[in-house]
Design a protein around this motif. Structure first.
Motif, PDB file in Angstrom:
ATOM      1  N   MET A  37      42.338  42.548  63.409  1.00 43.61           N
ATOM      2  CA  MET A  37      42.020  42.889  62.232  1.00 43.61           C
ATOM      3  C   MET A  37      43.271  41.886  61.411  1.00 43.61           C
ATOM      4  N   MET A  38      42.768  41.654  60.143  1.00 41.39           N
ATOM      5  CA  MET A  38      43.583  40.785  59.315  1.00 41.39           C
ATOM      6  C   MET A  38      44.760  41.348  58.370  1.00 41.39           C
ATOM      7  N   ASN A  39      45.764  41.128  58.192  1.00 39.33           N
ATOM      8  CA  ASN A  39      46.827  41.637  57.516  1.00 39.33           C
ATOM      9  C   ASN A  39      46.807  40.976  55.975  1.00 39.33           C
ATOM     10  N   THR A  40      47.656  41.511  55.211  1.00 37.36           N
ATOM     11  CA  THR A  40      48.016  41.148  53.796  1.00 37.36           C
ATOM     12  C   THR A  40      48.017  39.586  53.836  1.00 37.36           C
ATOM     13  N   ASN A  41      49.083  39.163  54.690  1.00 39.49           N
ATOM     14  CA  ASN A  41      49.609  37.695  54.489  1.00 39.49           C
ATOM     15  C   ASN A  41      48.291  36.614  54.947  1.00 39.49           C
ATOM     16  N   ASP A  42      47.298  37.169  56.041  1.00 37.83           N
ATOM     17  CA  ASP A  42      46.271  36.141  56.190  1.00 37.83           C
ATOM     18  C   ASP A  42      45.124  36.332  54.903  1.00 37.83           C
ATOM     19  N   PHE A  43      45.135  37.270  54.234  1.00 37.11           N
ATOM     20  CA  PHE A  43      44.218  37.366  53.039  1.00 37.11           C
ATOM     21  C   PHE A  43      44.489  36.506  51.903  1.00 37.11           C
ATOM     22  N   MET A  44      45.858  36.196  51.646  1.00 36.94           N
ATOM     23  CA  MET A  44      46.296  35.568  50.626  1.00 36.94           C
ATOM     24  C   MET A  44      45.963  34.132  50.268  1.00 36.94           C
ATOM     25  N   PRO A  45      45.711  33.349  51.371  1.00 36.47           N
ATOM     26  CA  PRO A  45      45.156  32.099  51.449  1.00 36.47           C
ATOM     27  C   PRO A  45      43.487  32.109  50.966  1.00 36.47           C
ATOM     28  N   VAL A  46      42.859  33.117  51.570  1.00 33.82           N
ATOM     29  CA  VAL A  46      41.680  33.367  51.340  1.00 33.82           C
ATOM     30  C   VAL A  46      41.078  33.639  49.831  1.00 33.82           C
ATOM     31  N   ILE A  47      42.080  34.410  49.292  1.00 32.71           N
ATOM     32  CA  ILE A  47      41.760  34.735  47.879  1.00 32.71           C
ATOM     33  C   ILE A  47      42.342  33.913  46.910  1.00 32.71           C
ATOM     34  N   LYS A  48      43.224  33.061  47.406  1.00 37.88           N
ATOM     35  CA  LYS A  48      43.598  31.655  46.582  1.00 37.88           C
ATOM     36  C   LYS A  48      42.448  30.739  46.509  1.00 37.88           C
ATOM     37  N   ALA A  49      42.013  30.524  47.751  1.00 37.97           N
ATOM     38  CA  ALA A  49      40.848  29.750  47.889  1.00 37.97           C
ATOM     39  C   ALA A  49      39.736  29.824  46.898  1.00 37.97           C
ATOM     40  N   VAL A  50      39.296  31.329  47.104  1.00 33.87           N
ATOM     41  CA  VAL A  50      38.223  31.934  46.261  1.00 33.87           C
ATOM     42  C   VAL A  50      38.398  31.589  44.839  1.00 33.87           C
ATOM     43  N   LEU A  51      39.590  32.280  44.168  1.00 32.47           N
ATOM     44  CA  LEU A  51      39.658  31.964  42.851  1.00 32.47           C
ATOM     45  C   LEU A  51      39.983  30.794  42.386  1.00 32.47           C
ATOM     46  N   SER A  52      40.531  30.002  43.002  1.00 37.16           N
ATOM     47  CA  SER A  52      40.588  28.553  42.195  1.00 37.16           C
ATOM     48  C   SER A  52      39.402  27.560  42.701  1.00 37.16           C
ATOM     49  N   ASP A  53      38.375  28.252  43.092  1.00 37.68           N
ATOM     50  CA  ASP A  53      37.037  27.370  43.297  1.00 37.68           C
ATOM     51  C   ASP A  53      36.272  27.105  42.065  1.00 37.68           C
ATOM     52  N   LYS A  54      35.875  26.013  41.857  1.00 37.80           N
ATOM     53  CA  LYS A  54      35.319  25.513  40.451  1.00 37.80           C
ATOM     54  C   LYS A  54      34.164  26.437  40.129  1.00 37.80           C
ATOM     55  N   ARG A  55      33.336  26.805  40.844  1.00 38.72           N
ATOM     56  CA  ARG A  55      32.133  27.695  40.790  1.00 38.72           C
ATOM     57  C   ARG A  55      32.507  28.928  40.276  1.00 38.72           C
ATOM     58  N   VAL A  56      33.486  29.612  41.000  1.00 38.17           N
ATOM     59  CA  VAL A  56      33.882  30.829  40.500  1.00 38.17           C
ATOM     60  C   VAL A  56      34.412  31.097  38.784  1.00 38.17           C
ATOM     61  N   ILE A  57      35.332  29.998  38.839  1.00 35.84           N
ATOM     62  CA  ILE A  57      35.842  30.017  37.407  1.00 35.84           C
ATOM     63  C   ILE A  57      34.806  29.787  36.322  1.00 35.84           C
ATOM     64  N   ILE A  58      33.807  28.808  36.780  1.00 33.63           N
ATOM     65  CA  ILE A  58      32.786  28.419  35.522  1.00 33.63           C
ATOM     66  C   ILE A  58      31.716  29.770  35.517  1.00 33.63           C
ATOM     67  N   THR A  59      31.619  30.485  36.649  1.00 33.61           N
ATOM     68  CA  THR A  59      30.535  31.679  36.421  1.00 33.61           C
ATOM     69  C   THR A  59      31.502  32.699  35.748  1.00 33.61           C
ATOM     70  N   ALA A  60      32.847  32.800  35.999  1.00 30.14           N
ATOM     71  CA  ALA A  60      33.575  33.881  35.023  1.00 30.14           C
ATOM     72  C   ALA A  60      33.597  33.564  33.620  1.00 30.14           C
ATOM     73  N   VAL A  61      33.629  32.400  33.273  1.00 31.02           N
ATOM     74  CA  VAL A  61      33.559  31.855  31.883  1.00 31.02           C
ATOM     75  C   VAL A  61      32.257  32.166  31.384  1.00 31.02           C
ATOM     76  N   ILE A  62      31.331  31.838  31.956  1.00 26.82           N
ATOM     77  CA  ILE A  62      30.050  32.060  31.710  1.00 26.82           C
ATOM     78  C   ILE A  62      29.707  33.706  31.154  1.00 26.82           C
ATOM     79  N   VAL A  63      29.945  34.379  32.149  1.00 31.67           N
ATOM     80  CA  VAL A  63      29.858  35.963  32.157  1.00 31.67           C
ATOM     81  C   VAL A  63      30.636  36.424  31.107  1.00 31.67           C
ATOM     82  N   PHE A  64      31.829  35.912  30.708  1.00 28.78           N
ATOM     83  CA  PHE A  64      32.719  36.420  29.557  1.00 28.78           C
ATOM     84  C   PHE A  64      32.057  36.241  28.435  1.00 28.78           C
TER      85      PHE A  64
END
Length: 77
Positions: free
Chosen positions: A1-28
């Motif tokens: 099982m993953m601990n909090t330190n292993d989740f941080m790079p994954v969360i950072k990669a997801v939130l910095s993805d262009k598709r996620v940022i563009i989708t968030a702006v369009i939804v807003f």
């Protein structure tokens, strides 16, 4: 099982993805447009002031002793 330190790079990669940022702006923007439409109230029409035209007084008609015209006292048909 993953601990909090292993989740941080994954969360950072997801939130910095262009598709996620563009989708968030369009939804807003879409949500903001929907909120504007719901709150929109049409302003009541204000009656426009009618312009009053000042007319010059008509010149008095010249009165003469004789009346002219078709109905000058003749009631014949």
């Amino acid at each position: 099982m993953m601990n909090t330190n292993d989740f941080m790079p994954v969360i950072k990669a997801v939130l910095s993805d262009k598709r996620v940022i563009i989708t968030a702006v369009i939804v807003f923007l879409f949500m903001d447009l929907c909120a504007y439409i719901v709150r929109y109230r049409k302003k009541p029409k204000t009656p426009k002031a009618k312009k009053t035209v000042v007319q010059a007084a008509p010149a008095p008609a010249e009165s003469s002793g004789e009346e002219s015209g078709d109905d000058a006292g003749n009631d014949e048909e």
